[in-house]
Design a protein around this motif. Structure first.
Motif, PDB file in Angstrom:
ATOM      1  N   ILE A 103       0.856  -1.179   0.000  1.00 24.43           N
ATOM      2  CA  ILE A 103       0.000   0.000   0.000  1.00 24.43           C
ATOM      3  C   ILE A 103       0.892   1.230   0.000  1.00 24.43           C
ATOM      4  O   ILE A 103       2.013   1.195   0.523  1.00 24.43           O
ATOM      5  CB  ILE A 103      -0.966   0.030   1.197  1.00 24.43           C
ATOM      6  CG1 ILE A 103      -0.203   0.019   2.525  1.00 24.43           C
ATOM      7  CG2 ILE A 103      -1.964  -1.106   1.130  1.00 24.43           C
ATOM      8  CD1 ILE A 103      -1.090   0.275   3.718  1.00 24.43           C
ATOM      9  N   GLN A 104       0.402   2.283  -0.624  1.00 28.76           N
ATOM     10  CA  GLN A 104       1.116   3.550  -0.646  1.00 28.76           C
ATOM     11  C   GLN A 104       0.138   4.646  -0.244  1.00 28.76           C
ATOM     12  O   GLN A 104      -1.084   4.482  -0.369  1.00 28.76           O
ATOM     13  CB  GLN A 104       1.675   3.841  -2.043  1.00 28.76           C
ATOM     14  CG  GLN A 104       2.669   2.819  -2.559  1.00 28.76           C
ATOM     15  CD  GLN A 104       3.113   3.117  -3.990  1.00 28.76           C
ATOM     16  OE1 GLN A 104       2.706   4.103  -4.600  1.00 28.76           O
ATOM     17  NE2 GLN A 104       3.972   2.244  -4.523  1.00 28.76           N
ATOM     18  N   VAL A 105       0.657   5.755   0.240  1.00 30.98           N
ATOM     19  CA  VAL A 105      -0.199   6.898   0.557  1.00 30.98           C
ATOM     20  C   VAL A 105       0.343   8.140  -0.131  1.00 30.98           C
ATOM     21  O   VAL A 105       1.560   8.318  -0.238  1.00 30.98           O
ATOM     22  CB  VAL A 105      -0.310   7.132   2.079  1.00 30.98           C
ATOM     23  CG1 VAL A 105      -1.033   5.971   2.739  1.00 30.98           C
ATOM     24  CG2 VAL A 105       1.050   7.347   2.709  1.00 30.98           C
ATOM     25  N   ILE A 157      -4.652  10.004  -0.229  1.00 31.97           N
ATOM     26  CA  ILE A 157      -5.110   8.894  -1.051  1.00 31.97           C
ATOM     27  C   ILE A 157      -4.346   7.645  -0.634  1.00 31.97           C
ATOM     28  O   ILE A 157      -3.115   7.666  -0.545  1.00 31.97           O
ATOM     29  CB  ILE A 157      -4.855   9.159  -2.550  1.00 31.97           C
ATOM     30  CG1 ILE A 157      -5.636  10.380  -3.034  1.00 31.97           C
ATOM     31  CG2 ILE A 157      -5.213   7.921  -3.385  1.00 31.97           C
ATOM     32  CD1 ILE A 157      -7.126  10.182  -3.113  1.00 31.97           C
ATOM     33  N   VAL A 158      -5.084   6.573  -0.332  1.00 37.88           N
ATOM     34  CA  VAL A 158      -4.460   5.282  -0.070  1.00 37.88           C
ATOM     35  C   VAL A 158      -4.515   4.465  -1.365  1.00 37.88           C
ATOM     36  O   VAL A 158      -5.581   4.312  -1.966  1.00 37.88           O
ATOM     37  CB  VAL A 158      -5.194   4.510   1.043  1.00 37.88           C
ATOM     38  CG1 VAL A 158      -4.542   3.136   1.254  1.00 37.88           C
ATOM     39  CG2 VAL A 158      -5.155   5.301   2.340  1.00 37.88           C
ATOM     40  N   ILE A 159      -3.378   3.968  -1.813  1.00 36.56           N
ATOM     41  CA  ILE A 159      -3.288   3.188  -3.041  1.00 36.56           C
ATOM     42  C   ILE A 159      -2.964   1.738  -2.682  1.00 36.56           C
ATOM     43  O   ILE A 159      -1.978   1.472  -1.989  1.00 36.56           O
ATOM     44  CB  ILE A 159      -2.208   3.748  -3.986  1.00 36.56           C
ATOM     45  CG1 ILE A 159      -2.484   5.223  -4.302  1.00 36.56           C
ATOM     46  CG2 ILE A 159      -2.150   2.930  -5.277  1.00 36.56           C
ATOM     47  CD1 ILE A 159      -1.359   5.917  -5.046  1.00 36.56           C
ATOM     48  N   VAL A 177      -4.663  -1.998  -9.346  1.00 35.57           N
ATOM     49  CA  VAL A 177      -4.478  -0.818  -8.507  1.00 35.57           C
ATOM     50  C   VAL A 177      -5.846  -0.244  -8.135  1.00 35.57           C
ATOM     51  O   VAL A 177      -6.711  -0.071  -8.991  1.00 35.57           O
ATOM     52  CB  VAL A 177      -3.651   0.269  -9.240  1.00 35.57           C
ATOM     53  CG1 VAL A 177      -3.519   1.515  -8.365  1.00 35.57           C
ATOM     54  CG2 VAL A 177      -2.274  -0.267  -9.614  1.00 35.57           C
ATOM     55  N   GLU A 178      -6.017   0.012  -6.856  1.00 36.49           N
ATOM     56  CA  GLU A 178      -7.251   0.628  -6.371  1.00 36.49           C
ATOM     57  C   GLU A 178      -6.870   1.756  -5.432  1.00 36.49           C
ATOM     58  O   GLU A 178      -5.873   1.669  -4.702  1.00 36.49           O
ATOM     59  CB  GLU A 178      -8.108  -0.409  -5.640  1.00 36.49           C
ATOM     60  CG  GLU A 178      -9.496   0.066  -5.274  1.00 36.49           C
ATOM     61  CD  GLU A 178     -10.388   0.272  -6.481  1.00 36.49           C
ATOM     62  OE1 GLU A 178     -11.063   1.324  -6.534  1.00 36.49           O
ATOM     63  OE2 GLU A 178     -10.394  -0.595  -7.376  1.00 36.49           O
ATOM     64  N   HIS A 179      -7.646   2.840  -5.448  1.00 33.95           N
ATOM     65  CA  HIS A 179      -7.308   3.941  -4.541  1.00 33.95           C
ATOM     66  C   HIS A 179      -8.565   4.475  -3.859  1.00 33.95           C
ATOM     67  O   HIS A 179      -9.675   4.367  -4.386  1.00 33.95           O
ATOM     68  CB  HIS A 179      -6.587   5.069  -5.293  1.00 33.95           C
ATOM     69  CG  HIS A 179      -7.324   5.577  -6.489  1.00 33.95           C
ATOM     70  ND1 HIS A 179      -8.341   6.495  -6.403  1.00 33.95           N
ATOM     71  CD2 HIS A 179      -7.192   5.283  -7.801  1.00 33.95           C
ATOM     72  CE1 HIS A 179      -8.798   6.757  -7.622  1.00 33.95           C
ATOM     73  NE2 HIS A 179      -8.129   6.032  -8.484  1.00 33.95           N
ATOM     74  N   LYS A 180      -8.368   5.046  -2.694  1.00 35.32           N
ATOM     75  CA  LYS A 180      -9.483   5.584  -1.924  1.00 35.32           C
ATOM     76  C   LYS A 180      -9.007   6.811  -1.151  1.00 35.32           C
ATOM     77  O   LYS A 180      -7.934   6.801  -0.550  1.00 35.32           O
ATOM     78  CB  LYS A 180     -10.012   4.533  -0.950  1.00 35.32           C
ATOM     79  CG  LYS A 180     -11.254   4.975  -0.174  1.00 35.32           C
ATOM     80  CD  LYS A 180     -11.778   3.839   0.680  1.00 35.32           C
ATOM     81  CE  LYS A 180     -12.985   4.284   1.513  1.00 35.32           C
ATOM     82  NZ  LYS A 180     -14.120   4.673   0.648  1.00 35.32           N
ATOM     83  N   ARG A 181      -9.830   7.837  -1.176  1.00 32.55           N
ATOM     84  CA  ARG A 181      -9.520   9.067  -0.436  1.00 32.55           C
ATOM     85  C   ARG A 181      -9.978   8.900   1.014  1.00 32.55           C
ATOM     86  O   ARG A 181     -11.090   8.433   1.271  1.00 32.55           O
ATOM     87  CB  ARG A 181     -10.242  10.240  -1.083  1.00 32.55           C
ATOM     88  CG  ARG A 181     -10.012  11.582  -0.392  1.00 32.55           C
ATOM     89  CD  ARG A 181     -10.774  12.673  -1.099  1.00 32.55           C
ATOM     90  NE  ARG A 181     -10.593  13.953  -0.428  1.00 32.55           N
ATOM     91  CZ  ARG A 181     -10.366  15.091  -1.061  1.00 32.55           C
ATOM     92  NH1 ARG A 181     -10.275  15.116  -2.375  1.00 32.55           N
ATOM     93  NH2 ARG A 181     -10.237  16.232  -0.392  1.00 32.55           N
TER      94      ARG A 181
END
Length: 327
Positions: free
Chosen positions: A135-137, A146-148, A156-160
């Motif tokens: 995971i990356q931020v 954003i968390v990736i 790849v999925e991302h969420k704020r």
């Protein structure tokens, strides 16, 4: 078993009713088959006795029954080549290299909804074969980031998320801990590993551990759960079967019922047709659906509309979308 003439008559009635949404008269069939009205009326009466046709109260014509549609689909339907126009609209989507797979699926289903006046559904989930890579931020401002989530197969999925009043150092410690402990874990097992391995020890390293743990746990829960896209709900308002506001309201309520929508999920890779009472959603509707699978995702695509549906066209459209998803 129907006679050749009965097959011809039933097919004409199904196709004409699909096209015009009006009961089909014996006169039209006489013109098509070049036979007497007495013969056609007799055959129509026989088909009605067999439960394949129904007579409406407002006309002497006939319409297909639910059993009539099923007989047509199983025995009389001929799949034609997709029209060049339909194919071009969908090819433009799938040849756009800037679109992610999820966007391609959603936009292609939007097109199908628009050209068929039906509703499209996508039930998707990350493939069981994906393992978490990392995971990356990415900070957006002092309160949000954003968390990736990245898998070993390139998904790849991302969420704020909101991280107000949490220091960047605390966030970095949490990310490092999660990556060190669960990298390589199958996506389906990430939630359990967070709960039973990360949660008991995160408090030793991170001051705001409870809030940060909940944030990342929710990110993974959303990532691994099925995601549902329902497009073209309002297109069904263009269908004469759904001009009753109470009926439409009832159907729209069903679209909001997650448990009911999940029953749409396909069980295999073949395109299946569920007419009326054969589906769990609504006896006035037909669901045509299939399962798709790629290295990073699997799910269901489905078209929902009235029983008076262009079955041959919808089947071809779904087949084309499925082939392009899996290509």
């Amino acid at each position: 078993m129907l006679t050749k003439r009965q097959n011809e008559i039933l097919k004409i009635i199904v196709l004409e009713y699909i096209k015009l949404a009006k009961p089909v008269s014996s006169n039209l069939i006489c013109d098509e088959l070049n036979c007497s009205s007495a013969t056609v009326r007799s055959e129509m009466a026989s088909l009605e006795e067999l439960g394949l046709l129904e007579k409406t109260h407002t006309s002497s014509g006939r319409i297909p029954s639910e059993a009539g549609y099923r007989y047509y689909v199983d025995n009389l339907m001929e799949l034609k080549k997709m029209s060049a126009e339909d194919m071009l609209k969908l090819q433009i989507i799938f040849k756009n290299n800037q679109l992610e797979l999820n966007d391609c699926i959603k936009k292609s289903l939007e097109i199908v909804s628009d050209i068929t006046n039906c509703t499209s559904i996508k039930l998707g989930k990350t493939s069981h074969e994906n393992n978490l890579k990392e995971i990356q931020v990415v900070p957006l401002d002092s309160d949000n980031m954003i968390v990736i989530v990245i898998t070993d197969r390139g998904y790849v999925e991302h969420k704020r998320i909101n991280v107000s009043n949490i220091s960047s150092d605390e966030i970095k410690k949490t990310v490092d801990l999660i990556n060190n402990m669960i990298s390589g874990t199958p996506i389906d097992e990430v939630g359990a590993k967070l709960e039973f391995e990360v949660k008991p020890i995160i408090g030793r390293y991170v001051k705001e551990h409870e809030r940060l743990y909940n944030v990342f746990y929710n990110v993974f829960t959303n990532f691994t759960n099925k995601n549902v896209d329902i497009v073209g709900r309002r297109n069904m308002l263009k269908q004469p079967e759904f001009n009753d506001i109470n009926k439409v309201s009832k159907i729209f309520d069903k679209f909001e019922d997650d448990d009911l929508i999940n029953t749409v999920e396909a069980q295999d890779n073949n395109i299946k047709i569920y007419i009326g009472k054969e589906n769990n959603l609504d006896e006035d509707m037909t669901i045509i659906k299939t399962k798709y699978k790629t290295p990073i995702e699997e799910g269901t695509i489905a078209i929902i509309g009235p029983k008076r549906m262009e079955y041959d066209r919808v089947v071809q459209l779904l087949e084309f979308i499925k082939e392009n998803i899996e290509r």
